[in-house]
Design a protein around this motif. Structure first.
Motif, mmCIF file in Angstrom:
data_model
loop_
_atom_site.group_PDB
_atom_site.id
_atom_site.type_symbol
_atom_site.label_atom_id
_atom_site.label_comp_id
_atom_site.label_asym_id
_atom_site.label_seq_id
_atom_site.Cartn_x
_atom_site.Cartn_y
_atom_site.Cartn_z
ATOM 1 N N MET A 92 7.819 -3.850 16.107
ATOM 2 C CA MET A 92 7.339 -2.644 15.749
ATOM 3 C C MET A 92 5.731 -2.591 15.709
ATOM 4 S SD MET A 92 7.590 -0.110 12.309
ATOM 5 C CE MET A 92 9.203 0.021 12.752
ATOM 6 N N ASN A 93 5.221 -1.952 16.340
ATOM 7 C CA ASN A 93 3.691 -2.134 16.494
ATOM 8 C C ASN A 93 3.364 -1.031 15.441
ATOM 9 O OD1 ASN A 93 3.302 -3.331 19.010
ATOM 10 N ND2 ASN A 93 3.692 -1.485 20.087
ATOM 11 N N THR B 268 -10.982 0.480 20.821
ATOM 12 C CA THR B 268 -10.524 0.486 22.195
ATOM 13 C C THR B 268 -9.703 -0.946 22.155
ATOM 14 O OG1 THR B 268 -12.382 -0.110 23.051
ATOM 15 C CG2 THR B 268 -11.718 2.205 23.192
ATOM 16 N N GLN B 269 -10.298 -1.990 21.968
ATOM 17 C CA GLN B 269 -9.694 -2.984 21.968
ATOM 18 C C GLN B 269 -8.564 -3.325 21.377
ATOM 19 O OE1 GLN B 269 -10.783 -5.587 24.344
ATOM 20 N NE2 GLN B 269 -8.785 -6.188 23.970
ATOM 21 N N ASN C 288 -4.666 -3.910 22.727
ATOM 22 C CA ASN C 288 -3.865 -5.190 22.302
ATOM 23 C C ASN C 288 -2.623 -4.434 21.722
ATOM 24 O OD1 ASN C 288 -5.991 -6.786 23.061
ATOM 25 N ND2 ASN C 288 -6.741 -7.195 21.106
ATOM 26 N N CYS C 289 -2.545 -3.527 20.816
ATOM 27 C CA CYS C 289 -1.450 -2.933 20.208
ATOM 28 C C CYS C 289 -0.344 -2.535 21.113
ATOM 29 C CB CYS C 289 -1.825 -1.923 19.092
ATOM 30 S SG CYS C 289 -0.498 -1.422 18.112
ATOM 31 N N GLY D 133 -0.591 -2.818 24.716
ATOM 32 C CA GLY D 133 -0.131 -3.909 25.765
ATOM 33 C C GLY D 133 -0.903 -3.291 27.046
ATOM 34 N N VAL D 134 -2.023 -2.514 27.079
ATOM 35 C CA VAL D 134 -2.691 -2.040 28.303
ATOM 36 C C VAL D 134 -3.949 -2.599 28.217
ATOM 37 C CG1 VAL D 134 -1.149 -0.001 28.529
ATOM 38 C CG2 VAL D 134 -3.473 0.042 27.070
ATOM 39 N N ALA D 135 -4.720 -2.204 29.172
ATOM 40 C CA ALA D 135 -6.381 -2.689 29.376
ATOM 41 C C ALA D 135 -7.062 -1.921 28.595
ATOM 42 C CB ALA D 135 -6.624 -2.717 30.877
ATOM 43 N N LYS D 136 -8.515 -2.326 28.121
ATOM 44 C CA LYS D 136 -9.341 -1.543 27.331
ATOM 45 C C LYS D 136 -9.799 -0.282 28.440
ATOM 46 C CE LYS D 136 -13.379 -3.157 26.223
ATOM 47 N NZ LYS D 136 -14.499 -3.993 25.564
ATOM 48 N N GLN D 137 -9.831 -0.649 29.704
ATOM 49 C CA GLN D 137 -10.315 0.515 30.525
ATOM 50 C C GLN D 137 -9.261 1.707 30.556
ATOM 51 O OE1 GLN D 137 -10.143 -2.909 31.244
ATOM 52 N NE2 GLN D 137 -12.347 -3.282 31.541
ATOM 53 N N THR D 138 -7.869 1.255 30.451
ATOM 54 C CA THR D 138 -7.172 2.376 30.389
ATOM 55 C C THR D 138 -7.044 3.414 28.915
ATOM 56 O OG1 THR D 138 -5.596 1.191 31.606
ATOM 57 C CG2 THR D 138 -4.241 2.581 30.156
#
Length: 131
Positions: free
Chosen positions: A1-2, A10-11, A15-16, A18-23
Motif C-alpha cells: 500500500m502506498n 514532486t519527487q 517515487n510513491c 512510480g512515475v517520472a517527476k516530469q509526469t
C-alpha cells in the motif's frame, strides 16, 4: 500500500506512484492541482503538492496506478506528543529548542517543512530503515 502525505514534493509523489517527476509536473499543470512553494528553496518547480481527494481520485484512475490501492493515511505512527516530564529525551529536545536563536529556529522549521520528519531523522542518521 502506498502512503500519501497531506503535502508532498514532486519527487516524493513520483517515487510513491512510480512515475517520472516530469509526469507529476505535467499532471499539476493539466489538473490544476493546488501547490505551494517550499520555504527556503529557490526554483519555480520546488513545490509542495496538496494531496486533496481530487488528486487521490486522479491518481487512482491513471492506467499505471489503476491496480494499486492508494489511501490517505498517516505516514508515521500516531504518537502522543504529551510526554511525561521525566522523559529524558523530551527534556533534552526542549532544552535545545529553548537555547536556539530565532534564525536557527526558522531554519529548523524550514528544514522540517521541506524534508518532513522522516527526512529530518535520515539527516541525523537515526531514521528507521524499515519504514
Amino acid at each position: 500500500m502506498n502512503i500519501l502525505h497531506s503535502k508532498m514534493t514532486t519527487q516524493e509523489l513520483a517515487n510513491c506512484v512510480g512515475v517520472a517527476k516530469q509526469t507529476i509536473n505535467r499532471w499539476i499543470r493539466e489538473q490544476n492541482w493546488i501547490t505551494e512553494s517550499i520555504p527556503g528553496v529557490k526554483g519555480g518547480r520546488a513545490r509542495l503538492i496538496h494531496i486533496t481527494p481530487e488528486v487521490r481520485d486522479f491518481l487512482a484512475t491513471t492506467p499505471k496506478l489503476r491496480h494499486l490501492k492508494l489511501s490517505l493515511q498517516a505516514a508515521e505512527p500516531n504518537y502522543s506528543y504529551h510526554t511525561q516530564d521525566n522523559d529524558p529525551v523530551w527534556r533534552k529536545i526542549q532544552e535545545v529548542l529553548v537555547m536556539m536563536e530565532p534564525d536557527e529556529k526558522q531554519r529548523l522549521q524550514t528544514l522540517l517543512v521541506r524534508e518532513g520528519l522522516s527526512g529530518f531523522l535520515r539527516r541525523l542518521s537515526i531514521a528507521n530503515e524499515s519504514a
